[in-house]
Write a protein that holds these residues in place. Structure first.
Motif, PDB file in Angstrom:
ATOM      1  N   PRO A  69       2.696   2.726   2.312  1.00 23.52           N
ATOM      2  CA  PRO A  69       2.602   1.329   2.780  1.00 23.52           C
ATOM      3  C   PRO A  69       1.570   0.501   2.016  1.00 23.52           C
ATOM      4  CG  PRO A  69       2.711   2.826   4.657  1.00 23.52           C
ATOM      5  CD  PRO A  69       2.542   3.685   3.434  1.00 23.52           C
ATOM      6  N   LEU A  70       0.451   1.129   1.618  1.00 22.87           N
ATOM      7  CA  LEU A  70      -0.536   0.387   0.824  1.00 22.87           C
ATOM      8  C   LEU A  70       0.062  -0.083  -0.492  1.00 22.87           C
ATOM      9  CD1 LEU A  70      -3.904   2.362   1.311  1.00 22.87           C
ATOM     10  CD2 LEU A  70      -3.433   0.002   1.983  1.00 22.87           C
ATOM     11  N   PHE A  71       0.879   0.760  -1.118  1.00 25.55           N
ATOM     12  CA  PHE A  71       1.481   0.417  -2.411  1.00 25.55           C
ATOM     13  C   PHE A  71       2.563  -0.642  -2.276  1.00 25.55           C
ATOM     14  CE2 PHE A  71      -0.659   3.833  -4.550  1.00 25.55           C
ATOM     15  CZ  PHE A  71      -0.562   3.521  -5.896  1.00 25.55           C
ATOM     16  N   PHE A  72       3.509  -0.425  -1.341  1.00 25.16           N
ATOM     17  CA  PHE A  72       4.737  -1.215  -1.346  1.00 25.16           C
ATOM     18  C   PHE A  72       4.783  -2.320  -0.301  1.00 25.16           C
ATOM     19  CE2 PHE A  72       5.837   2.938  -3.164  1.00 25.16           C
ATOM     20  CZ  PHE A  72       6.337   2.524  -4.391  1.00 25.16           C
ATOM     21  N   ARG A  77      -2.571  -1.883  -4.451  1.00 27.17           N
ATOM     22  CA  ARG A  77      -2.315  -0.726  -5.313  1.00 27.17           C
ATOM     23  C   ARG A  77      -3.597  -0.037  -5.777  1.00 27.17           C
ATOM     24  NH1 ARG A  77       1.959  -4.252  -6.401  1.00 27.17           N
ATOM     25  NH2 ARG A  77       3.973  -3.269  -6.016  1.00 27.17           N
ATOM     26  N   LEU A  78      -4.662  -0.787  -6.057  1.00 26.61           N
ATOM     27  CA  LEU A  78      -5.922  -0.173  -6.489  1.00 26.61           C
ATOM     28  C   LEU A  78      -6.497   0.694  -5.380  1.00 26.61           C
ATOM     29  CD1 LEU A  78      -8.146   0.152  -8.585  1.00 26.61           C
ATOM     30  CD2 LEU A  78      -9.225  -1.919  -7.672  1.00 26.61           C
ATOM     31  N   LEU A  79      -6.526   0.149  -4.168  1.00 24.95           N
ATOM     32  CA  LEU A  79      -7.012   0.919  -3.028  1.00 24.95           C
ATOM     33  C   LEU A  79      -6.124   2.134  -2.779  1.00 24.95           C
ATOM     34  CD1 LEU A  79      -8.897   1.276  -0.587  1.00 24.95           C
ATOM     35  CD2 LEU A  79      -7.355  -0.254   0.704  1.00 24.95           C
ATOM     36  N   GLY A  80      -4.812   1.928  -2.869  1.00 23.75           N
ATOM     37  CA  GLY A  80      -3.877   3.024  -2.647  1.00 23.75           C
ATOM     38  C   GLY A  80      -4.059   4.138  -3.659  1.00 23.75           C
ATOM     39  N   THR A  81      -4.236   3.776  -4.942  1.00 26.41           N
ATOM     40  CA  THR A  81      -4.429   4.778  -5.992  1.00 26.41           C
ATOM     41  C   THR A  81      -5.725   5.556  -5.776  1.00 26.41           C
ATOM     42  OG1 THR A  81      -3.245   3.365  -7.564  1.00 26.41           O
ATOM     43  CG2 THR A  81      -4.610   5.119  -8.484  1.00 26.41           C
TER      44      THR A  81
END
Length: 357
Positions: A69-72, A77-81
């Motif tokens: 969910p963080l990515f899409f 995306r930075l936090l998700g990665t």
């Protein structure tokens, strides 16, 4: 409200059951895989697999419900990665700790050397070679199945919504059609009553038959061609009372198969011809009707004479617009409605080619 909460509880219970079944199947497949290795101690291996599975479940839900969910959805995306990389490492460490400090302690028969937590934290090579791939593999399988299941569920939901919208649209169009027809017919009977025509009572009786059909027998989405043609004949009899010998009718029916069609569609075409054709022709109006019904094919053609003064003013009526909308909702590309006019005739040709007939 109670019904809504009950439905939500049912959906939630179904999802929990599906998750339990997934992990049970995954665990059983692991056990079956172990059974092919004759040199393994199966009970001990099962203990190791259960310990590893506990961490894999945690990593899977961490990835599926936080990272994805963080990515899409949230586009962070930075936090998700960052969280994903940290999660890969920490869940791999947790996996190794479960093996060394839980599974081995349960299955060991005597004293044995154990790795300390610090040693596990610094064994980067082992974590990346043994534990990170296994965690990723399980999470990938789960997310793929989850995506496919949600996609299928969304498709069914969209189809259900589209079906409900179509049904509601059809109801609205029928609601518009019935008053439109009734208004025109009552106007005709009113004119008869003003002129004290002896046919007024007969016209009211025929209108009653038509309304009985239109109001109480068209709840079904489809009706037989013969019932619609019977309705048309009653409507024509009603109109002939008004026009008398002035009106010329040519009717041809070729019914090879009793197809099913939407109710009141053809009646609206006939009503349109009388209103915009015969109704404005002070001479001797001519109306031609041809019906063909056979396997997978239905055609209804109607043509009315028009005067030179009408040529410029004739437009698609409310009835014709409603028919187009209904046909689009029901048949999509399996129909053709052709409307043509020239100096003498206004022609409407409806063709339906569908296995649903």
């Amino acid at each position: 409200m109670e019904g809504v909460f009950g439905l939500n509880r049912t959906i939630k219970s179904q999802r929990i059951l599906m998750h339990v079944l997934f992990w049970l199947c995954y665990f059983l497949l692991d056990v079956i895989k172990l059974s092919f290795h004759k040199d393994l101690d199966i009970p001990k291996s099962i203990v190791f697999n259960i310990c590893a599975l506990c961490i894999q479940i945690g990593f899977t839900y961490f990835t599926a419900y936080l990272i994805i969910p963080l990515f899409f959805e949230k586009k962070q995306r930075l936090l998700g990665t960052t969280l994903f990389i940290i999660g890969l490492y920490l869940f791999a460490v947790a996996n190794r700790i479960m093996i060394v400090h839980v599974a081995e302690e349960i299955t060991a028969e005597g004293p044995f050397p154990q790795e300390t937590i610090y040693e596990i934290l610094t064994q980067i090579d082992m974590l990346f070679i043994r534990y990170i791939p296994s965690n990723l593999g399980v999470a990938t399988i789960f997310i793929a199945i989850k995506y496919l299941a949600e996609r299928e569920r969304n498709i069914k939901y969209e189809l259900k919504l589209a079906k409900e919208r179509s049904a509601n649209d059809l109801k609205m169009l029928k609601a518009q059609l019935n008053p439109h027809f009734l208004f025109n017919t009552l106007n005709n009977i009113y004119s008869m009553s003003i002129s004290q025509s002896p046919h007024t009572s007969e016209s009211i009786a025929k209108l009653s038959d038509i309304l009985d059909y239109a109001l109480y027998r068209t709840d079904d989405s489809m009706v037989s061609v013969s019932s619609e043609l019977t309705l048309i004949r009653k409507y024509i009899e009603l109109e002939q009372i008004r026009y008398g010998d002035r009106l010329t009718l040519q009717i041809d029916e070729q019914i090879e198969k009793e197809n099913k069609i939407p109710p009141l569609i053809v009646l609206s075409l006939v009503e349109n011809a009388f209103k915009h054709g015969a109704g404005k022709d002070s001479g001797s109006p001519l109306i031609e009707i041809a019906t063909v019904s056979k396997s997978g094919y239905f055609q209804f053609f109607i043509s009315n004479s028009i005067t030179p003064l009408q040529t410029e003013e004739i437009k698609a009526s409310i009835g014709l617009q409603n028919i187009k909308k209904q046909l689009e909702l029901i048949y999509q590309d399996d129909y053709r409605l052709t409307i043509e006019k020239n100096n003498e005739r206004f022609n409407v040709n409806l063709e339906i080619t569908s296995d649903a007939l």
